[in-house]
Write a protein that holds these residues in place. Structure first.
Motif, mmCIF file in Angstrom:
data_model
loop_
_atom_site.group_PDB
_atom_site.id
_atom_site.type_symbol
_atom_site.label_atom_id
_atom_site.label_comp_id
_atom_site.label_asym_id
_atom_site.label_seq_id
_atom_site.Cartn_x
_atom_site.Cartn_y
_atom_site.Cartn_z
ATOM 1 N N ALA A 172 1.163 -1.159 0.058
ATOM 2 C CA ALA A 172 -0.353 -0.084 -0.387
ATOM 3 C C ALA A 172 0.790 1.266 0.459
ATOM 4 C CB ALA A 172 -0.788 -0.032 1.285
ATOM 5 N N ALA A 173 0.814 1.607 -0.939
ATOM 6 C CA ALA A 173 2.221 3.332 -1.437
ATOM 7 C C ALA A 173 1.564 4.485 -1.646
ATOM 8 C CB ALA A 173 2.584 3.281 -2.420
ATOM 9 N N TYR A 174 1.744 5.362 -0.384
ATOM 10 C CA TYR A 174 1.491 6.337 0.036
ATOM 11 C C TYR A 174 2.312 7.793 -0.672
ATOM 12 C CZ TYR A 174 -2.763 3.872 2.178
ATOM 13 O OH TYR A 174 -4.068 3.191 2.852
ATOM 14 N N GLY A 175 1.691 8.862 -1.168
ATOM 15 C CA GLY A 175 2.542 9.483 -2.071
ATOM 16 C C GLY A 175 2.556 11.032 -0.973
ATOM 17 N N ILE A 176 3.022 11.991 -1.684
ATOM 18 C CA ILE A 176 2.837 13.393 -1.161
ATOM 19 C C ILE A 176 3.598 14.340 -2.321
ATOM 20 C CG2 ILE A 176 3.562 15.686 0.475
ATOM 21 C CD1 ILE A 176 3.166 13.388 2.807
ATOM 22 N N GLU A 177 3.276 14.870 -2.636
ATOM 23 C CA GLU A 177 3.406 15.577 -3.979
ATOM 24 C C GLU A 177 3.539 17.548 -3.709
ATOM 25 O OE1 GLU A 177 6.181 17.524 -6.271
ATOM 26 O OE2 GLU A 177 6.441 16.291 -5.703
ATOM 27 N N LEU A 178 4.544 18.587 -3.723
ATOM 28 C CA LEU A 178 4.587 19.693 -3.182
ATOM 29 C C LEU A 178 3.145 20.474 -4.517
ATOM 30 C CD1 LEU A 178 4.420 21.913 -1.303
ATOM 31 C CD2 LEU A 178 6.645 22.199 -2.336
ATOM 32 N N LYS A 179 4.032 20.219 -5.965
ATOM 33 C CA LYS A 179 3.372 20.919 -7.056
ATOM 34 C C LYS A 179 1.690 20.290 -7.438
ATOM 35 C CE LYS A 179 7.800 23.890 -8.558
ATOM 36 N NZ LYS A 179 8.288 24.174 -9.147
ATOM 37 N N ASP A 180 1.204 20.985 -7.437
ATOM 38 C CA ASP A 180 -0.288 20.382 -8.153
ATOM 39 C C ASP A 180 -0.045 20.034 -9.430
ATOM 40 O OD1 ASP A 180 -2.897 21.240 -9.849
ATOM 41 O OD2 ASP A 180 -2.951 20.689 -7.998
ATOM 42 N N TRP A 181 -0.064 20.256 -10.101
ATOM 43 C CA TRP A 181 0.667 19.805 -12.076
ATOM 44 C C TRP A 181 1.809 18.753 -11.808
ATOM 45 C CZ3 TRP A 181 5.379 20.306 -14.372
ATOM 46 C CH2 TRP A 181 6.566 20.075 -13.892
ATOM 47 N N ILE A 182 3.118 18.315 -10.839
ATOM 48 C CA ILE A 182 3.109 16.739 -11.220
ATOM 49 C C ILE A 182 2.516 16.417 -10.639
ATOM 50 C CG2 ILE A 182 5.642 16.310 -9.783
ATOM 51 C CD1 ILE A 182 6.731 18.479 -9.531
ATOM 52 N N ALA A 183 1.681 16.313 -9.479
ATOM 53 C CA ALA A 183 0.831 15.401 -8.750
ATOM 54 C C ALA A 183 -0.421 15.422 -10.493
ATOM 55 C CB ALA A 183 0.263 16.271 -7.996
ATOM 56 N N ARG A 184 -0.700 15.684 -10.285
ATOM 57 C CA ARG A 184 -1.462 15.743 -11.559
ATOM 58 C C ARG A 184 -0.535 15.067 -12.343
ATOM 59 N NH1 ARG A 184 -6.676 18.065 -11.652
ATOM 60 N NH2 ARG A 184 -6.540 20.031 -10.374
ATOM 61 N N GLY A 185 0.330 15.288 -12.880
ATOM 62 C CA GLY A 185 0.994 13.696 -13.828
ATOM 63 C C GLY A 185 0.948 12.407 -13.479
ATOM 64 N N ALA A 186 1.625 12.635 -12.152
ATOM 65 C CA ALA A 186 1.939 11.677 -11.036
ATOM 66 C C ALA A 186 0.422 10.681 -11.199
ATOM 67 C CB ALA A 186 2.456 11.554 -9.978
ATOM 68 N N LEU A 187 -0.313 11.829 -11.012
ATOM 69 C CA LEU A 187 -1.693 10.560 -11.132
ATOM 70 C C LEU A 187 -1.984 9.907 -12.022
ATOM 71 C CD1 LEU A 187 -4.527 12.865 -9.508
ATOM 72 C CD2 LEU A 187 -3.724 9.754 -8.377
ATOM 73 N N LYS A 188 -1.799 10.129 -13.539
ATOM 74 C CA LYS A 188 -1.559 9.695 -14.753
ATOM 75 C C LYS A 188 -1.071 8.682 -15.094
ATOM 76 C CE LYS A 188 -2.591 13.951 -17.393
ATOM 77 N NZ LYS A 188 -2.279 14.762 -18.130
ATOM 78 N N ASN A 189 0.120 8.302 -13.959
ATOM 79 C CA ASN A 189 1.280 7.840 -14.250
ATOM 80 C C ASN A 189 0.350 6.476 -13.253
ATOM 81 O OD1 ASN A 189 2.691 8.579 -15.940
ATOM 82 N ND2 ASN A 189 4.268 9.107 -14.045
ATOM 83 N N LEU A 190 0.290 7.056 -12.269
ATOM 84 C CA LEU A 190 -0.178 5.758 -11.191
ATOM 85 C C LEU A 190 -1.627 5.067 -11.786
ATOM 86 C CD1 LEU A 190 -0.255 7.960 -7.555
ATOM 87 C CD2 LEU A 190 1.048 5.499 -8.381
ATOM 88 N N SER A 191 -2.733 6.016 -12.401
ATOM 89 C CA SER A 191 -3.512 5.369 -13.463
ATOM 90 C C SER A 191 -3.050 4.415 -14.800
ATOM 91 C CB SER A 191 -4.816 6.966 -13.721
ATOM 92 O OG SER A 191 -5.135 7.016 -13.023
ATOM 93 N N HIS A 192 -2.647 5.278 -15.150
ATOM 94 C CA HIS A 192 -1.934 4.005 -16.406
ATOM 95 C C HIS A 192 -1.170 2.357 -15.835
ATOM 96 C CE1 HIS A 192 -0.622 3.241 -20.072
ATOM 97 N NE2 HIS A 192 0.659 2.954 -20.126
ATOM 98 N N TYR A 193 -0.198 2.375 -14.540
ATOM 99 C CA TYR A 193 0.125 0.717 -14.232
ATOM 100 C C TYR A 193 -0.876 0.937 -12.935
ATOM 101 C CZ TYR A 193 3.867 3.244 -17.013
ATOM 102 O OH TYR A 193 4.591 3.435 -18.337
ATOM 103 N N CYS A 194 -1.214 1.076 -12.252
ATOM 104 C CA CYS A 194 -1.626 0.423 -11.228
ATOM 105 C C CYS A 194 -2.917 1.289 -10.759
ATOM 106 C CB CYS A 194 -1.117 1.416 -10.310
ATOM 107 S SG CYS A 194 0.603 1.174 -10.481
ATOM 108 N N CYS A 195 -3.937 1.499 -12.196
ATOM 109 C CA CYS A 195 -5.508 1.541 -11.543
ATOM 110 C C CYS A 195 -6.462 1.196 -10.277
ATOM 111 C CB CYS A 195 -6.320 1.446 -12.767
ATOM 112 S SG CYS A 195 -7.770 2.551 -13.215
ATOM 113 N N GLY A 196 -7.079 2.253 -9.452
ATOM 114 C CA GLY A 196 -7.791 1.964 -8.270
ATOM 115 C C GLY A 196 -6.605 1.827 -6.951
ATOM 116 N N TYR A 197 -5.361 1.885 -7.697
ATOM 117 C CA TYR A 197 -4.277 2.389 -6.336
ATOM 118 C C TYR A 197 -4.161 3.843 -6.304
ATOM 119 C CZ TYR A 197 -4.737 -2.557 -6.198
ATOM 120 O OH TYR A 197 -5.305 -3.904 -5.708
#
Length: 346
Positions: free
Chosen positions: A221-246
């Motif tokens: 169970a992996a949790y992340g913190i990112e300061l910049k909103d635009w980078i966090a949105r990009g990270a969410l794209k990656n997470l949805s692509h490889y690990c949808c639902g997590y």
């Protein structure tokens, strides 16, 4: 039942591959023992069949594994004596009708690979005349790895698939930054944390989400913190692509804890050095000082922090000052002049 296995390690870094394998085996089989590491490339370990099998899948820098028969100098006769010393049914398991012999030269070995493969094959047929050679799809493979000075011999069990990480390389993700960490390095850092599958891992400087992706794929169970909103949105794209639902990612400041105490089994992270830094007004040293003072309380007792920093950044005293002790550290040249130091503390 425990056996001795050999593992071929990546030559990409000097100490990191063996350390990662040691941690992976400890996760899978706490009583496993790495008996020896030969020239930083071949590990001999005592562990269970299940742990050895899973280790190749789990470790970033372990290429293959097999049942260990023995080691010898590079004299072919000496190597053949190793073959002859093995019980024929252990050499080629019962039920097998075909076999092949394959070898690998590393670290400047000048052994006649093809000649040795032929001679080992001939010796196996003398011991097990009912067998046939099948180079395309054998039931069993006798495998040797030769360094400049010695040869390890065994029976190959499995290999990591080619291009194991290619689909997750930083530049191939839906969102990337020039400084994004590659998946193999992220995975190795996670493994050094020695958390059993199902545990909770925090990356407080999540960036493009590379560490989170590998942690999820490893069963955490992996949790992340990112300061910049635009980078966090990009990270969410990656997470949805490889690990949808997590997709467990928070936009926030790592220096301001937002979790309960003792929430995580490990913290694994790559702070924002060298990129368009998320904390432009602070040096990495001051950033880490502030972060450690606030976030250690999120870590369970005995939990590890695995952190990647520039090699020239000395944080040893800082880590000690925050009540942690350094377990190990490893240098890894990433490219050009960039050398990372991976520090493991608890």
């Amino acid at each position: 039942m425990k056996k001795d296995f050999f593992f071929l390690l990546s030559g990409e870094y000097k100490t990191l591959p063996a350390a990662e394998l040691r941690s992976v085996l400890k996760i899978l089989d706490p009583k496993s023992i790495i008996k020896e590491v030969i020239s930083d490339r071949i590990a001999i370990a005592e562990t269970t069949l299940e742990a050895a099998r899973e280790a190749v899948k789990r470790a970033a820098y372990t290429k293959l594994r097999g049942i260990f028969f023995g080691r010898a100098g590079n004299d072919p006769e000496e190597i053949l004596r190793v073959i002859e010393s093995i019980n024929p049914d252990e050499l080629i398991p019962a039920g097998s009708s075909t076999f092949a012999v394959r070898g690998r030269r590393i670290l400047g070995s000048r052994i006649d690979k093809l000649g040795l493969e032929r001679r080992i094959g001939e010796r196996v047929l003398m011991l097990r005349p009912e067998l046939k050679v099948n180079l395309k799809d054998p039931d069993a493979v006798i495998y040797f790895i030769s360094t400049k000075d010695e040869t390890v011999v065994g029976r190959l069990i499995d290999m990591k698939p080619k291009h194991f990480f290619s689909g997750r390389l930083a530049g191939r993700r839906p969102f990337s930054l020039p400084s994004a960490m590659q998946p193999d390095f992220s995975r190795a850092m996670i493994n050094l944390a020695e958390v059993r599958p199902g545990g909770r891992i925090l990356d407080p400087f999540a960036g493009t989400g590379g560490i989170l992706i590998e942690a999820i794929l490893l069963g955490y169970a992996a949790y992340g913190i990112e300061l910049k909103d635009w980078i966090a949105r990009g990270a969410l794209k990656n997470l949805s692509h490889y690990c949808c639902g997590y997709e467990l990612l928070i936009v926030g400041d790592a220096r301001s804890p937002m979790f309960r105490k003792n929430s995580f089994d490990a913290i694994v992270t790559d702070p924002p050095y060298g990129r368009s830094t998320t904390i432009p007004d602070k040096s990495i040293y001051l950033l880490l000082d502030d972060f450690l003072s606030k976030c250690i309380e999120n870590l369970k007792d005995g939990g590890r922090i695995v952190i990647s920093i520039p090699a020239e950044t000395d944080i040893d005293e800082l880590i000690l000052r925050h009540g942690l002790r350094i377990i190990e550290s490893h240098l890894a040249r990433v490219h050009g002049s960039l050398i990372r130091r991976v520090v493991v503390a608890e």
